[in-house]
Design a protein around this motif. Structure first.
Motif, PDB file in Angstrom:
ATOM      1  N   GLU A  16       0.824  -1.204   0.000  1.00  0.00           N
ATOM      2  CA  GLU A  16       0.000   0.000   0.000  1.00  0.00           C
ATOM      3  C   GLU A  16       0.861   1.258   0.000  1.00  0.00           C
ATOM      4  O   GLU A  16       0.532   2.234  -0.658  1.00  0.00           O
ATOM      5  N   GLU A  17       1.947   1.220   0.753  1.00  0.00           N
ATOM      6  CA  GLU A  17       2.837   2.372   0.856  1.00  0.00           C
ATOM      7  C   GLU A  17       4.283   1.903   0.685  1.00  0.00           C
ATOM      8  O   GLU A  17       4.963   1.585   1.666  1.00  0.00           O
TER       9      GLU A  17
ATOM     10  N   GLU B  73       6.999   3.428   0.258  1.00  0.00           N
ATOM     11  CA  GLU B  73       7.978   4.210   1.030  1.00  0.00           C
ATOM     12  C   GLU B  73       8.065   3.712   2.466  1.00  0.00           C
ATOM     13  O   GLU B  73       9.145   3.648   3.048  1.00  0.00           O
TER      14      GLU B  73
END
Length: 195
Positions: free
Chosen positions: A137-138, A140
């Protein structure tokens, strides 16, 4: 690069002048100034050379889901070999002391090392997500967590002198455990299957 690194680690930032680096490297100052305009640029080149070492592993093109974890393991090994080397640990130790130009050196280290390496890994993760080979989802956040698991604690121990730097310390087992945790294989709550 080797001369600048040696001076940084053994004599400190203030002693790492363009003249001292040229003398230690056996170069004319004019030749050194072709590589870098000043000490800040030279130190940035030293740190960037470590993150440049990540490029080959991150350039590997992954074509299938089962290839993602081995490719990611190779990338994390490249990162660990660079940022957990004796030279990189030495620079980290230096940055944990007080000296007049610390904010300047810390900014160079942050921009050319930490932020650049993080951006490179996050970009690799995003590319795998775009291909449908990885679900994150993320990316980073996944990047930060992976780097924390693989790098942060060993770096702390190395900086304190409790563990030897790479290559004496093998990052492989820690990388394997981090990737197993990422895949949900190394940890589960007892309540996972209960109503």
């Amino acid at each position: 690069m080797a001369a600048a690194t040696w001076l940084l680690l053994n004599e400190g930032y203030a002693a790492t002048t363009m003249e001292a680096v040229a003398k230690r490297a056996g170069l004319a100052k004019k030749t050194l100034y072709r590589l870098a305009a000043n000490r800040e640029e030279l130190v940035a080149l030293v740190v960037r050379s470590w993150t440049d070492g990540f490029r080959p592993a991150m350039a590997v093109d992954v074509h299938s889901g089962p290839d993602v974890v081995p490719a990611l393991a190779a990338i994390l090994r490249q990162v660990a070999e660079r940022v957990l080397s004796a030279e990189a640990v030495g620079l980290f130790r230096l940055l944990n002391t007080d000296f007049p130009a610390k904010p300047e050196l810390l900014a160079i280290y942050q921009r050319n090392g930490i932020e650049r390496g993080r951006a490179m890994l996050a970009d690799w993760l995003r590319r795998q997500c775009a291909k449908g080979l990885l679900r994150a989802e993320e990316p980073e956040v996944v990047c930060d967590l992976l780097l924390s698991m693989v790098i942060a604690e060993p770096l702390r121990q190395m900086a304190l002198g409790l563990t030897s730097p790479v290559p004496e310390w093998d990052p492989g087992p820690r990388i394997d455990r981090a990737l197993r945790l990422l895949a949900g294989q190394a940890c589960a709550t007892e309540l996972a299957g209960r109503p």
